[in-house]
Design an enzyme around this catalytic site. Structure first.
Site: not given
Ligand code: UD1
Ligand code: CA
Length: 462
Positions: A10, A167, A79, A15, A374
């Site tokens: 989502a 994680n 997440t 970036r 040919n």
């Molecule tokens: C998350 C983890 C972290 C882990 C890392 C690995 C959590 C709180 N943290 O952090 O522990 O080390 O991933 O990459 O879970 N997304 C949604 N909806 C949302 C939020 C996120 O669909 O409301 C999706 C994002 O598009 C992305 C993924 O979930 O693909 C990860 O979300 P992101 O916010 O990037 O988490 P990190 O801060 O990387």
């Protein structure tokens, strides 16, 4: 117990600096989301649910033809909140595997291991040790080595920041436990988000958390920028190249070789630098692919030589053929055994019989060419009258002189000879010589025209 796979997709991916949602950016010509879906499908789940939000219509249409459920997350609140949007769609009592649309290279074997490791009322968690853990959630273990919690980078103490086990986000958990735990999480943290990771501490108090690790770190690498996208593309290509080399293919330089699809090679194939493979391609034993060649959705038999800079698409090339350099083999081409296509020859929708040759500068389209034919330099089949396309038939052992045009529909019979420079408009019978050239004339002491100015100058001098 059935398996439900939830893929988080989502986020905006700020970036990436893109109008396209991040998960639709491609690795090896396939969207990252599709890579994840393909890995998920290999586990034969009961359902796949993609959580989409940002540019949801684009995400939907990219997977429209597939049996996939979409859950909408209109605001990205974290997440945990994302998984919560999928939960009402998960079949009751199923096991839930959480994957990420921007972690594209995850492999079936790793996921299987994780699913099997999950404690009944707990969580199976995929973790990895990184030299540089910054940005990731840290894995907290107690003195017994058991996982007790995950702390996000922004919420971590100095001591916790020093932990290098992180994680990956990928986890396996029973849906009813997940439901209970997600109902309890809040957004009382540094980012004001509902963290999926907060379920770990709850699971640790109940069924327990068991950590698994991927066989290679690139499986769990995420993409946040185009630089990371390019790095993963290279890693993926390197991985594919290594597989091919292990199967007996020689790659002159694995770092200058790209497969954007599926390549199946027999042993002792040699592939020179800057070759690009797209779609489904098979190459037979002992064949050689020259530098800078592009091969798309084609079958190449054994002992063929594809010389440099050839572009081959939608073709079947039987064994012992030679193609190029600089040949363009277009869809519907079939080269029978031992056929020879030389430089600057274009073929389309054409069957070349065994051992037939077109060595230089030709266009052969909509043609049926027999065996042992040919085709001289610069021969063109004129297959198109501006509205319709017509067929040219060239029977066995015919000889087509250089710079001839065959105006289709037309047939050149078996063993017939076409003199150089002939425009063939009517069928030629077997064994005939056909020539449409104007007889050669000789005019002695021919004065070539001169420029008007030169003429004037000469007259003034007189
Ligand atoms: C998350 C983890 C972290 C882990 C890392 C690995 C959590 C709180 N943290 O952090 O522990 O080390 O991933 O990459 O879970 N997304 C949604 N909806 C949302 C939020 C996120 O669909 O409301 C999706 C994002 O598009 C992305 C993924 O979930 O693909 C990860 O979300 P992101 O916010 O990037 O988490 P990190 O801060 O990387
Ligand atoms: Ca991330």
């Amino acid at each position: 117990m059935g398996l439900s796979i939830v893929i988080l997709a989502a986020g905006k991916g700020t970036r990436m600096q893109s109008n396209m949602p991040k998960v639709l950016h491609k690795i090896a010509s396939k969207s990252m989301l599709q890579h994840v879906i393909d890995a998920a499908q290999q586990l034969q789940p009961e359902q796949i649910i993609v959580v989409a939000g940002h540019e949801i219509e684009q995400v939907k249409s990219s997977i429209a033809e597939q049996d996939i459920i979409i859950a909408e997350q209109s605001e990205q609140l974290g997440t945990g909140h994302a998984v919560d949007q999928a939960l009402p769609l998960v079949s009751e009592g199923n096991q839930v595997l959480v994957l990420y649309g921007d972690v594209p290279l995850i492999q079936k074997e790793t996921l299987k291991q994780l699913i099997d490791a999950q404690p009944k009322d707990g969580i199976g968690l995929l973790t990895v040790k990184l030299k540089d853990p910054s940005g990731y959630g840290r894995i907290i273990r107690n003195t017994d080595g058991r996982v007790t919690a995950i702390v996000e980078q922004k919420d971590a103490t100095m001591d916790q920041l020093a932990i290098n086990e992180v994680n990956t986000g990928i986890m396996s958990v029973g849906s009813s436990k997940l439901k209970q735990w997600l109902a309890k999480i809040d957004n009382n943290n540094a980012q004001g988000e509902y963290y999926l990771t907060d379920t770990i501490a709850m699971a640790a108090d109940e069924g327990g958390v068991r950590a698994c690790h991927p066989s290679s770190a690139i499986e769990v690498e995420g993409v946040n920028s185009r630089i990371q996208l390019a790095q993963l593309e290279r890693a993926f290509q390197q991985h594919q190249a290594e597989q091919l080399m292990n199967e007996g293919v020689t790659l002159i330089d694995p770092s200058r070789f790209d497969v954007r699809g599926n390549l199946i090679c027999a042993t002792d194939v040699v592939i020179d630098v800057n070759v690009i493979i797209e779609g489904d391609v098979t190459i037979g034993r002992g064949s050689q692919i020259g530098a800078n060649s592009i091969i798309i959705n084609s079958k190449i038999g054994a002992d063929c030589i594809i010389k440099p800079n050839s572009v081959i698409e939608g073709a079947i090339i039987e064994s012992d053929c030679s193609v190029g350099p600089f040949a363009r083999i277009r869809p519907g081409t079939q080269l029978s055994q031992g056929a020879f296509i030389g430089n600057f020859v274009e073929t389309k929708n054409t069957v070349m019989g065994q051992g037939s040759k077109a060595s230089h500068l030709s266009y052969i389209g909509d043609a049926e060419v027999g065996t042992g034919v040919n085709i001289g330099a610069g021969v063109i089949t004129c297959n198109y009258d501006g509205a319709n396309k017509y067929k040219t038939i060239i029977e066995d052992d015919a000889f087509i002189g250089s710079d001839s045009q065959l105006i289709a529909p037309v047939t050149v019979g078996k063993g017939a000879t076409i003199g150089a420079g002939t425009t063939v408009t009517k069928d030629v019978a077997a064994g005939e010589l056909c020539i449409s050239r104007v007889a050669q004339k000789h005019i002695e002491s021919w004065a070539r025209p001169v420029k008007e100015q030169t003429k004037k100058n000469l007259e003034e001098k007189k």
